[in-house]
Design an enzyme around this catalytic site. Structure first.
Site, mmCIF file in Angstrom:
data_model
loop_
_atom_site.group_PDB
_atom_site.id
_atom_site.type_symbol
_atom_site.label_atom_id
_atom_site.label_comp_id
_atom_site.label_asym_id
_atom_site.label_seq_id
_atom_site.Cartn_x
_atom_site.Cartn_y
_atom_site.Cartn_z
ATOM 1 N N LYS A 91 0.712 -1.318 -0.096
ATOM 2 C CA LYS A 91 -0.134 0.068 -0.093
ATOM 3 C C LYS A 91 0.756 1.222 -0.063
ATOM 4 O O LYS A 91 1.869 1.412 0.828
ATOM 5 C CB LYS A 91 -0.833 0.197 1.283
ATOM 6 C CG LYS A 91 -1.889 -1.039 1.247
ATOM 7 C CD LYS A 91 -2.852 -0.781 2.498
ATOM 8 C CE LYS A 91 -4.289 -1.394 2.178
ATOM 9 N NZ LYS A 91 -5.124 -1.347 3.628
ATOM 10 N N GLY B 292 -8.774 6.194 -0.713
ATOM 11 C CA GLY B 292 -9.598 5.883 -1.623
ATOM 12 C C GLY B 292 -9.677 4.654 -2.398
ATOM 13 O O GLY B 292 -10.120 4.498 -3.565
ATOM 14 N N GLY B 293 -8.887 3.574 -1.858
ATOM 15 C CA GLY B 293 -8.570 2.494 -2.762
ATOM 16 C C GLY B 293 -7.429 2.532 -3.916
ATOM 17 O O GLY B 293 -7.467 1.490 -4.623
ATOM 18 N N GLU C 289 0.886 -5.134 4.178
ATOM 19 C CA GLU C 289 -0.059 -5.533 5.159
ATOM 20 C C GLU C 289 -0.714 -7.028 4.589
ATOM 21 O O GLU C 289 -0.629 -7.027 3.623
ATOM 22 C CB GLU C 289 -1.410 -4.433 5.008
ATOM 23 C CG GLU C 289 -1.887 -4.044 6.298
ATOM 24 C CD GLU C 289 -2.977 -2.931 6.058
ATOM 25 O OE1 GLU C 289 -2.866 -1.778 6.526
ATOM 26 O OE2 GLU C 289 -4.024 -3.189 5.285
ATOM 27 N N TYR D 10 -3.160 -9.460 3.598
ATOM 28 C CA TYR D 10 -4.422 -9.438 2.794
ATOM 29 C C TYR D 10 -5.461 -10.337 3.305
ATOM 30 O O TYR D 10 -5.333 -11.488 3.446
ATOM 31 C CB TYR D 10 -4.198 -9.759 1.335
ATOM 32 C CG TYR D 10 -5.139 -9.574 0.296
ATOM 33 C CD1 TYR D 10 -6.356 -8.672 0.536
ATOM 34 C CD2 TYR D 10 -5.086 -10.162 -0.779
ATOM 35 C CE1 TYR D 10 -7.537 -8.574 -0.372
ATOM 36 C CE2 TYR D 10 -6.260 -10.320 -1.734
ATOM 37 C CZ TYR D 10 -7.390 -9.180 -1.602
ATOM 38 O OH TYR D 10 -8.325 -9.208 -2.437
ATOM 39 N N ILE D 11 -6.486 -9.546 4.148
ATOM 40 C CA ILE D 11 -7.582 -10.332 4.567
ATOM 41 C C ILE D 11 -8.492 -10.735 3.396
ATOM 42 O O ILE D 11 -9.326 -9.492 3.234
ATOM 43 C CB ILE D 11 -7.968 -9.800 5.945
ATOM 44 C CG1 ILE D 11 -7.086 -9.682 6.908
ATOM 45 C CG2 ILE D 11 -9.141 -10.885 6.648
ATOM 46 C CD1 ILE D 11 -7.162 -9.018 8.149
ATOM 47 N N ARG E 242 -13.042 13.725 7.763
ATOM 48 C CA ARG E 242 -14.118 14.366 7.180
ATOM 49 C C ARG E 242 -15.359 13.660 7.178
ATOM 50 O O ARG E 242 -15.353 12.624 7.564
ATOM 51 C CB ARG E 242 -13.599 14.561 5.461
ATOM 52 C CG ARG E 242 -13.456 13.219 4.890
ATOM 53 C CD ARG E 242 -13.412 13.012 3.465
ATOM 54 N NE ARG E 242 -12.742 12.032 3.006
ATOM 55 C CZ ARG E 242 -13.501 10.676 2.825
ATOM 56 N NH1 ARG E 242 -14.786 10.748 3.120
ATOM 57 N NH2 ARG E 242 -12.838 9.551 2.305
#
Lengths: 468, 85
Positions: free
Chosen positions: A158, A164-165, A200, A202-203, A292
């Site tokens: 990542k 936002g993906g 990370e 990956y689940i 936000r």
């Protein structure tokens, strides 16, 4: 303080904020691009200021133009909405430096929570579980393979500055990691100007569950969770509150962890903490915080009766947090269906156009947040979401039935939207059971499109369960 | 001389280059086949490749980089007289 709120956004969220401003007795000032002079937000606002050409980079992302408009219109406060500059620390800093209130947390917090690896470290310090992964950014392949040895495959790579993906790659084994790491770093540098990436676990069969909080710098409260697992290309499509997956005990743990994190950093604004939830183990892991208001905030408003946009403006204006945790009760179930101007039968290709005819569903439990009106010509330059259809009822089962009734009443002529997709989703047994994870919708869509091409004239039926 | 005037199939922002630092997809004088990418059209945050509708030589590029186009606006002119020669 003259009570003048400038809204630095467009579309349905600008309309939403105008409404909150008027209910609070504030004067609303909407900035807009040359392509948005006919927008609903411009029509509803007390004042409107054109800030530049159609392209967002020259208008809605142009900090100088927005600050000039804010000063010239004597704004006291600036609400950034979502997207655009809403999580831009420089914007927040410059609004405050110009002597105005930024409706959101301070710039330092936006920076801290906006950097994913820093947000992760902060969560760990607050005692909130995070997805197993690298403690910070990884630089070389040796460091990456060593982390992978501890965490295990599959892994996500990542971008630290992503969101936002965007800026995410997967590696299922060491050779994929060796191949993907330099690509991910190059991509992160190109997209975000920062090549830091972290790893990370990956689940794969996780739910996306997020907790809404409000905080005034000293105290934080939660407004329960939203379930946002139904996604396409990591964009949320259908959300609901509460989550059908959580026991009361799990809900309490999850929500309390969000409050702990918000209070740990002295958060002051509305915010959302996103988690992955593993149905099988009942474990939850913090993934990121959004500093936000979010697109799907109405489902929380529907089950709690609390107006989040009004609350965040009050907090920003220094009126503190009026709510105690015990004041916040949830009742019933709410769902939100995002209506995008896209054709699901043509690969979700955008379908801009003019609204020739529009009949909204009405009646008990229905709420529409939209930028549409009859005769409106949608500009092609911005996001394709044109409306959110939000439905409340006493139970989940009743809410889904009411949602189907609402979609059956809805009539829009002029262009195609994703309303038909939602209507089909509501008929799906797995959706009705609440049995899905973040990968389910894409599998469902794939099955649907195969069924469509194989048997154009025959009735279609498929479900997430059959497909997975 | 026969020509094909290629127009925007839908409204959007036209890009002549694959990325801001890259060379344009085509310049006047470039040879194109049917399906050669001649630009990108951004509509509602999706980027769509615009393919040449005729084979030939690019005679003139009428749309600027980052220009806002309506459906039917001219993008470029292809000289098709040499086709098959």
């Amino acid at each position: 303080m003259n009570g003048r709120l400038l809204i630095a956004n467009r579309g349905e969220i600008a309309v939403r904020i105008v409404r909150a401003a008027h209910e609070l007795g504030l004067t609303s000032i909407v900035v807009h691009s040359e392509a948005d002079t006919e927008s609903l937000a411009v029509q509803l606002a007390d004042e409107a200021v054109c800030i530049g050409p159609a392209q967002a980079a020259k208008s809605y992302l142009n900090i100088d133009a927005i600050l000039t408009a804010a000063r010239d219109s004597h704004a006291d406060a600036v609400h950034p909405g979502y997207g655009f500059l809403s999580e831009n620390a420089e914007f927040a800093r410059r609004v405050e430096a110009a002597g105005m209130v930024f409706v959101g947390p301070d710039a330092g917090l936006i920076e801290r929570m906006g950097n994913k690896s820093e947000a992760r470290a902060t969560a760990m310090a607050a005692g909130v579980p995070v997805v197993p992964g690298s403690p910070g950014p990884v630089v070389g392949i040796d460091e990456a393979t060593s982390v992978a040895g501890d965490v295990g495959y599959p892994l996500l790579i990542k971008a630290a500055a992503g969101g936002g993906g965007r800026g995410i790659r997967t590696a299922r084994n060491e050779s994929e990691l060796r191949e993907q790491l330099p690509l991910a770093q190059a991509e992160a540098r190109a997209a975000f100007g920062d090549d830091s990436v972290y790893l990370e676990r990956y689940i794969e069969r996780a739910r996306h569950i997020e907790v809404q909080i409000l905080a005034d710098g000293e105290r934080a409260v939660h407004l329960f969770e939203r379930e946002c697992s139904l996604q396409r290309r990591r964009q949320k499509v259908f959300e609901e509150a509460p989550s059908p997956a959580l026991s009361e005990q799990a809900r309490q743990q999850l929500c309390e962890s969000a409050v702990a994190l918000a209070e740990h950093v002295g958060y002051r604004a509305a915010g959302t903490l996103e988690y992955l939830y593993d149905d099988d183990s009942g474990e939850f892991f913090f993934i990121e915080m959004n500093t936000r208001i979010q697109v799907e905030h109405p489902v929380t408003e529907m089950i709690t009766g609390i107006d989040l946009v009004r609350e965040m403006i009050r907090i920003a204006l220094g009126q503190g947090l009026s709510l105690q945790q015990a004041d916040i009760q949830r009742r019933g179930w709410a769902v939100e269906m995002r209506l995008n101007a896209e054709d699901p039968d043509k690969g979700f290709f955008p379908s801009p156009g003019r609204v020739e005819k529009l009949i909204w569903p009405t009646g008990p439990g229905i709420r529409i947040d939209s930028l549409l009106y009859e005769g409106y010509r949608m500009p092609p330059y911005y996001d394709s979401m044109v409306a959110k259809l939000i439905v409340w009822d006493e139970t989940r089962e009743a809410a889904l039935k009411r949602a189907a009734r609402a979609l059956d009443e809805f009539c829009l002529e002029g262009f195609t939207t994703t309303a038909g997709l939602h209507r089909r989703l509501l008929d799906d047994p797995a959706i009705q059971r609440g049995d899905f994870h973040t990968g389910s919708l894409e599998v469902w869509l794939e099955t649907q499109s195969q069924a469509l091409s194989q048997a154009q004239s025959q009735p279609r039926s498929s479900s997430v369960e059959e497909a997975s | 001389m026969s020509q094909h005037i290629q127009q925007a199939p839908f409204p959007g922002v036209f890009y002549r280059r694959p990325s801001p630092d890259a060379d344009p997809f085509v310049e006047p004088g470039s040879s194109v086949d049917v399906n050669t990418t001649i630009g990108l059209l951004e509509v509602m945050k999706q980027f769509v490749e615009v393919k040449a509708e005729a084979a030939g030589k690019v005679q003139e590029v009428r749309a600027d980089d980052e220009q806002v186009l309506e459906a039917g606006d001219d993008i470029l002119v292809i000289d098709t007289s040499g086709e098959g020669a």
